[in-house]
Design a protein around this motif. Structure first.
Motif, PDB file in Angstrom:
ATOM      1  N   HIS A 193       0.788  -1.236   0.000  1.00 13.83           N
ATOM      2  CA  HIS A 193       0.000   0.000   0.000  1.00 13.83           C
ATOM      3  C   HIS A 193       0.821   1.289   0.000  1.00 13.83           C
ATOM      4  O   HIS A 193       0.341   2.304  -0.505  1.00 13.83           O
ATOM      5  CB  HIS A 193      -0.919   0.024   1.233  1.00 13.83           C
ATOM      6  N   HIS A 194       2.024   1.269   0.569  1.00 10.47           N
ATOM      7  CA  HIS A 194       2.657   2.548   0.890  1.00 10.47           C
ATOM      8  C   HIS A 194       4.039   2.779   0.276  1.00 10.47           C
ATOM      9  O   HIS A 194       4.441   3.941   0.146  1.00 10.47           O
ATOM     10  CB  HIS A 194       2.773   2.693   2.417  1.00 10.47           C
ATOM     11  N   ALA A 195       4.776   1.747  -0.075  1.00 12.25           N
ATOM     12  CA  ALA A 195       6.147   1.931  -0.555  1.00 12.25           C
ATOM     13  C   ALA A 195       6.158   2.727  -1.861  1.00 12.25           C
ATOM     14  O   ALA A 195       5.426   2.419  -2.805  1.00 12.25           O
ATOM     15  CB  ALA A 195       6.820   0.576  -0.759  1.00 12.25           C
ATOM     16  N   ALA A 196       7.005   3.754  -1.919  1.00 12.50           N
ATOM     17  CA  ALA A 196       7.083   4.608  -3.104  1.00 12.50           C
ATOM     18  C   ALA A 196       7.814   3.900  -4.236  1.00 12.50           C
ATOM     19  O   ALA A 196       8.685   3.053  -4.004  1.00 12.50           O
ATOM     20  CB  ALA A 196       7.789   5.914  -2.755  1.00 12.50           C
ATOM     21  N   GLU A 197       7.466   4.278  -5.464  1.00 16.64           N
ATOM     22  CA  GLU A 197       8.079   3.640  -6.641  1.00 16.64           C
ATOM     23  C   GLU A 197       9.597   3.761  -6.610  1.00 16.64           C
ATOM     24  O   GLU A 197      10.320   2.789  -6.862  1.00 16.64           O
ATOM     25  CB  GLU A 197       7.526   4.285  -7.918  1.00 16.64           C
TER      26      GLU A 197
END
Length: 391
Positions: free
Chosen positions: A346-350
């Motif tokens: 859900h949260h890890a940035a590209e």
């Protein structure tokens, strides 16, 4: 009181009990209560779990041990806290009485260990083997509901469309009012072969909150389906309020696999599992006999095009294990960086993901968040398959 969003998976089995004896026969040997709690807290990032084999005395012994050694604590508002996760004590039961075309599976949750032990005592006189999961209960569906409510519990219909073991799964036009008291049902669990859009064509389901749970038979399957829940904190009372939308508590989002990935989505031949069916005859092998898929079953039951007012979004999502090329070593690196699977999903940035894994895997994770995978439908006990967009 301020509210927070947490993740919840409320249908997890136990494979082995405190004495290493089987509980869910088809469950993994590593699927013990303690291992489930550790997996949910440390790896999955799920704050609320329902373990639905807590009626088993040996499982209760394990809970007693965790409480006695201060590894877990009972909460005043119900549930048992272990590290970062709260356990909701549940029991999956098979109902098959004169009023239904069963068997029908239901989920019963109790607020604390004392009440679950009382439930076990009651069930022991109405069940052949209290030490196993999902056993047949000898009594009426309504009497079971009355007992659960007497013990201040929650009563939920399990995987409501699944063939063989569910309310709507049999080939009869059965209403839930034929078997249960509709006022004593707290929620409906959809199961892996259906989603909100499919289920809401049945009007009598509009009154209930929908749940998406894993029905996990192994540690890896925990949180393959789950929901985001808005509560003050993870507890039995807060879950109850969320199911009934009390004081802004609510289910916010259902996360579930595309129904076509479910192993009973499509009608197939009993003999060869081909979906080339005409009537009940397989056009591939000529066999007369089918396993009716959930999609076709729901079409038979459809009685409305209306939509309920308070239905929340259903997001098609898949577990990390479905991502092509994502092996255990890379998963470990991702977990080391982001902490839990929920953070990765859900949260890890590209940009942060591409530091650890390939662009291809990062792209698949981002596509997964948006439900952009396409699938080949499953049926007859065989799961569907995922493909990925190339854009």
């Amino acid at each position: 009181m301020s509210l927070q969003s947490i993740y919840a998976d409320l249908h997890i089995h136990i494979g082995r009990d405190y004495h290493n004896k089987p509980v869910k026969i088809t469950g993994s040997k590593t699927l013990t209560l303690t291992n489930i709690l550790k997996e949910a807290s440390r790896k999955k990032g799920i704050q609320l779990i329902g373990v639905i084999d807590c009626h088993v005395p040996a499982v209760q012994n394990e809970l007693d041990q965790l409480l006695a050694t201060n590894k877990a604590e009972e909460l005043e508002d119900g549930g048992i806290k272990f590290e970062e996760v709260t356990l909701i004590l549940g029991s999956e039961i098979e109902v098959y009485d004169e009023n239904c075309h069963g068997p029908i599976h239901v989920l019963c949750y109790l607020p604390n260990l004392h009440k679950m032990k009382q439930f076990t005592d009651w069930l022991s006189t109405r069940m052949t083997n209290i030490n196993l999961s999902s056993q047949r209960y000898y009594g009426s569906g309504k009497d079971l509901q009355y007992k659960v409510k007497e013990l201040e519990g929650l009563f939920i219909i399990a995987h409501v469309f699944t063939p063989f073991k569910s309310l709507y799964g049999k080939g009869v036009n059965q209403s839930l009012t034929e078997v249960f008291d509709p006022d004593l049902i707290d929620a409906i669990e959809l199961g892996l072969s259906s989603d909100t859009e499919m289920a809401d064509v049945i009007k009598e389901l509009h009154a209930y909150t929908f749940l998406t749970n894993s029905d996990a038979h192994s540690l890896a399957k925990i949180a393959r389906e789950y929901q985001k829940v808005q509560v003050a904190y993870p507890s039995f009372k807060e879950l109850t309020w969320a199911l009934h939308r009390v004081e802004n508590r609510k289910i916010e989002v259902n996360y579930g696999m595309n129904p076509q990935l479910g192993k009973y989505h499509t009608t197939v031949c009993k003999q060869c599992l081909s979906n080339q069916i005409e009537g009940t005859i397989c056009k591939t092998c000529g066999h007369d006999g089918v396993i009716k898929g959930v999609a076709d079953r729901i079409n038979e039951l459809k009685d409305t095009n209306e939509q309920p007012i308070n239905r929340v979004p259903y997001i098609h999502q898949i577990p990390l294990e479905y991502i092509k090329g994502l092996g255990p070593k890379t998963v470990d690196k991702l977990l080391e960086t982001f902490g839990t699977e929920m953070n990765i999903i859900h949260h890890a940035a590209e940009a942060e993901l591409t530091k650890i894994t390939t662009k291809s895997i990062t792209k698949q994770i981002l596509q997964m968040r948006e439900g952009k995978q396409t699938v080949k439908s499953g049926g007859g006990g065989k799961y569907g398959q995922v493909t990925w967009e190339n854009n």
